[in-house]
Scaffold this motif. Sequence first.
Motif, PDB file in Angstrom:
ATOM      1  N   GLN A   7     -26.419 -23.460  37.470  1.00  0.00           N
ATOM      2  CA  GLN A   7     -24.966 -23.529  37.292  1.00  0.00           C
ATOM      3  C   GLN A   7     -24.516 -22.705  36.088  1.00  0.00           C
ATOM      4  N   LEU A   8     -25.281 -22.795  34.991  1.00  0.00           N
ATOM      5  CA  LEU A   8     -24.935 -22.061  33.772  1.00  0.00           C
ATOM      6  C   LEU A   8     -24.949 -20.554  34.031  1.00  0.00           C
ATOM      7  N   LEU A   9     -25.991 -20.074  34.715  1.00  0.00           N
ATOM      8  CA  LEU A   9     -26.080 -18.644  35.024  1.00  0.00           C
ATOM      9  C   LEU A   9     -24.960 -18.213  35.965  1.00  0.00           C
ATOM     10  N   ARG A  10     -24.598 -19.073  36.906  1.00  0.00           N
ATOM     11  CA  ARG A  10     -23.520 -18.742  37.840  1.00  0.00           C
ATOM     12  C   ARG A  10     -22.191 -18.604  37.098  1.00  0.00           C
ATOM     13  N   GLY A  15     -17.938 -14.781  34.612  1.00  0.00           N
ATOM     14  CA  GLY A  15     -17.124 -14.365  33.478  1.00  0.00           C
ATOM     15  C   GLY A  15     -16.393 -15.499  32.794  1.00  0.00           C
ATOM     16  N   LYS A  16     -16.884 -16.726  32.961  1.00  0.00           N
ATOM     17  CA  LYS A  16     -16.248 -17.877  32.308  1.00  0.00           C
ATOM     18  C   LYS A  16     -16.473 -17.805  30.794  1.00  0.00           C
ATOM     19  N   THR A  17     -15.500 -18.301  30.035  1.00  0.00           N
ATOM     20  CA  THR A  17     -15.645 -18.355  28.581  1.00  0.00           C
ATOM     21  C   THR A  17     -16.542 -19.526  28.195  1.00  0.00           C
ATOM     22  N   ASN A  26     -19.513 -30.184  31.245  1.00  0.00           N
ATOM     23  CA  ASN A  26     -19.407 -31.396  30.431  1.00  0.00           C
ATOM     24  C   ASN A  26     -20.570 -31.529  29.442  1.00  0.00           C
ATOM     25  N   ILE A  27     -20.891 -30.415  28.782  1.00  0.00           N
ATOM     26  CA  ILE A  27     -21.913 -30.429  27.741  1.00  0.00           C
ATOM     27  C   ILE A  27     -21.365 -29.705  26.519  1.00  0.00           C
ATOM     28  N   SER A  28     -21.930 -30.003  25.355  1.00  0.00           N
ATOM     29  CA  SER A  28     -21.422 -29.440  24.106  1.00  0.00           C
ATOM     30  C   SER A  28     -21.810 -27.973  23.968  1.00  0.00           C
ATOM     31  N   HIS A  29     -21.087 -27.292  23.073  1.00  0.00           N
ATOM     32  CA  HIS A  29     -21.403 -25.893  22.796  1.00  0.00           C
ATOM     33  C   HIS A  29     -22.829 -25.756  22.275  1.00  0.00           C
ATOM     34  N   LYS A  30     -23.242 -26.647  21.407  1.00  0.00           N
ATOM     35  CA  LYS A  30     -24.575 -26.536  20.808  1.00  0.00           C
ATOM     36  C   LYS A  30     -25.667 -26.688  21.865  1.00  0.00           C
ATOM     37  N   LYS A  31     -25.438 -27.544  22.886  1.00  0.00           N
ATOM     38  CA  LYS A  31     -26.423 -27.667  23.968  1.00  0.00           C
ATOM     39  C   LYS A  31     -26.481 -26.381  24.786  1.00  0.00           C
ATOM     40  N   ILE A  32     -25.316 -25.750  24.954  1.00  0.00           N
ATOM     41  CA  ILE A  32     -25.303 -24.471  25.669  1.00  0.00           C
ATOM     42  C   ILE A  32     -26.092 -23.425  24.886  1.00  0.00           C
ATOM     43  N   PHE A  33     -25.919 -23.404  23.549  1.00  0.00           N
ATOM     44  CA  PHE A  33     -26.684 -22.466  22.719  1.00  0.00           C
ATOM     45  C   PHE A  33     -28.183 -22.666  22.939  1.00  0.00           C
ATOM     46  N   ASN A  34     -28.609 -23.940  22.950  1.00  0.00           N
ATOM     47  CA  ASN A  34     -30.036 -24.234  23.116  1.00  0.00           C
ATOM     48  C   ASN A  34     -30.538 -23.838  24.500  1.00  0.00           C
ATOM     49  N   TYR A  35     -29.722 -24.107  25.530  1.00  0.00           N
ATOM     50  CA  TYR A  35     -30.105 -23.716  26.890  1.00  0.00           C
ATOM     51  C   TYR A  35     -30.258 -22.201  26.998  1.00  0.00           C
ATOM     52  N   LEU A  36     -29.334 -21.456  26.401  1.00  0.00           N
ATOM     53  CA  LEU A  36     -29.399 -19.998  26.474  1.00  0.00           C
ATOM     54  C   LEU A  36     -30.624 -19.452  25.745  1.00  0.00           C
ATOM     55  N   THR A  37     -31.005 -20.131  24.645  1.00  0.00           N
ATOM     56  CA  THR A  37     -32.222 -19.719  23.942  1.00  0.00           C
ATOM     57  C   THR A  37     -33.446 -19.920  24.826  1.00  0.00           C
ATOM     58  N   MET A  38     -33.499 -21.068  25.535  1.00  0.00           N
ATOM     59  CA  MET A  38     -34.625 -21.322  26.442  1.00  0.00           C
ATOM     60  C   MET A  38     -34.618 -20.338  27.603  1.00  0.00           C
ATOM     61  N   ILE A  39     -33.413 -20.043  28.124  1.00  0.00           N
ATOM     62  CA  ILE A  39     -33.316 -19.080  29.225  1.00  0.00           C
ATOM     63  C   ILE A  39     -33.770 -17.698  28.769  1.00  0.00           C
ATOM     64  N   LYS A  40     -33.401 -17.339  27.532  1.00  0.00           N
ATOM     65  CA  LYS A  40     -33.800 -16.032  26.986  1.00  0.00           C
ATOM     66  C   LYS A  40     -35.313 -15.913  26.939  1.00  0.00           C
ATOM     67  N   ASP A  55     -13.078 -17.446  20.981  1.00  0.00           N
ATOM     68  CA  ASP A  55     -13.880 -17.669  22.177  1.00  0.00           C
ATOM     69  C   ASP A  55     -15.020 -16.664  22.274  1.00  0.00           C
ATOM     70  N   ILE A  56     -15.986 -16.986  23.139  1.00  0.00           N
ATOM     71  CA  ILE A  56     -17.134 -16.120  23.419  1.00  0.00           C
ATOM     72  C   ILE A  56     -17.279 -16.000  24.926  1.00  0.00           C
ATOM     73  N   ILE A  57     -17.518 -14.793  25.419  1.00  0.00           N
ATOM     74  CA  ILE A  57     -17.876 -14.576  26.819  1.00  0.00           C
ATOM     75  C   ILE A  57     -19.247 -13.897  26.844  1.00  0.00           C
ATOM     76  N   TYR A  58     -20.178 -14.492  27.603  1.00  0.00           N
ATOM     77  CA  TYR A  58     -21.513 -13.929  27.743  1.00  0.00           C
ATOM     78  C   TYR A  58     -21.557 -13.043  28.994  1.00  0.00           C
ATOM     79  N   THR A  59     -22.213 -11.893  28.877  1.00  0.00           N
ATOM     80  CA  THR A  59     -22.417 -11.034  30.044  1.00  0.00           C
ATOM     81  C   THR A  59     -23.900 -10.685  30.132  1.00  0.00           C
ATOM     82  N   PRO A  60     -24.476 -10.787  31.348  1.00  0.00           N
ATOM     83  CA  PRO A  60     -25.887 -10.417  31.507  1.00  0.00           C
ATOM     84  C   PRO A  60     -26.101  -8.977  31.067  1.00  0.00           C
TER      85      PRO A  60
END
Length: 336
Positions: A7-10, A15-17, A26-40, A55-60
């Motif tokens: 879902q996060l990658l989708r 282009g969601k912020t 329904n998760i915190s910004h800090k949890k998203i940071f941690n998930y992205l680190t694991m995905i990286k 705001d921040i927008i992530y692009t592959p």
Amino acid sequence: MSDLTIQLLRLINEGKTLNEISEILNISHKKIFNYLTMIKNTGYDFKRNYYSNGDIIYTPEVRYNVPASNEVNLLMSQNDETLRAVVISDTHIGSEKERLDLLEDTYNYCISKGIHVIFNCGDIIDNISNPGKVDSEDRVNYLLNNYPFDKSILNFIVLGKHDISPLKVYGQNLMTILNNYRHDLVTIGYCEGLINVKNEAIVLSHPYIDCSLNANKQSKIVFYGHSHFYKIKNFLSQVRYLGVSVPPLCNIFTRDISYPGILDIELSFDKGCFDYLNLKQLIPMYGSFVPVNENIYYFRRIHTEKMKEEQIATPKVRTMSPEMSQIDKFNARWYK
């Protein structure tokens, strides 16, 4: 791959912020940071696009080379001609003379004024070789846990002499740690970094070694950390930039005129170029900050050769001084 990761990658590909992703999942910004680190760590890479509304927008990102360091883009809409920000420096977190209360007050000030950007000019932590309120090996974690967070505020940080100490002592690169675990703390580099805004650039500098980024990019505005006192250096007539020494946000002072404070800046653009800078110096008082003086600098004709040098170099200055100036009141209370 877990359903949450899918879902996060989708959402990133849509282009969601960051704020939208946080609300949808329904998760915190800090949890998203941690998930992205694991995905990286599984081979994905993302470019971060920073916006002046916080705001921040992530692009592959697919890249075959390492991007240039010490430079970041701060994006503004085409119709937005004003950037409002707070400038701080030398928080020395972990020191006995840290002022986390003033850092919290800075965030509260930004929230109350609708400010989404903080420029931080370095020495964010105290040298881990120095004795402090936190053990040296715990100082980085102490920073991660105690530096304030707001989902609509971005910090752009140049790292200073004290910030390099974890790398020298333990091999911990503070820049890497912050980039992985605190996406709201945007580290530009060590010593000096560029923030590209529209057609211009702002330099943040912590000048403990020789640097030349500002000369290479011909930036008109440079904010300096390291000195621990507030001073305006008007260099416009010589090398086309305005230098401002930023006061500390801690109780480490270098001279009698030094005291903690922040800067509130309003930077106006005209056709993508600097028009004028409204610069306010503020000092802490009664749980908030109060202005003690205000300087206005005009840039819109800075590249016109026919303009007289004194017109370029002389700012319009307005000192806020009621019956007794705010700074006199502050000094009376500070040295009581």
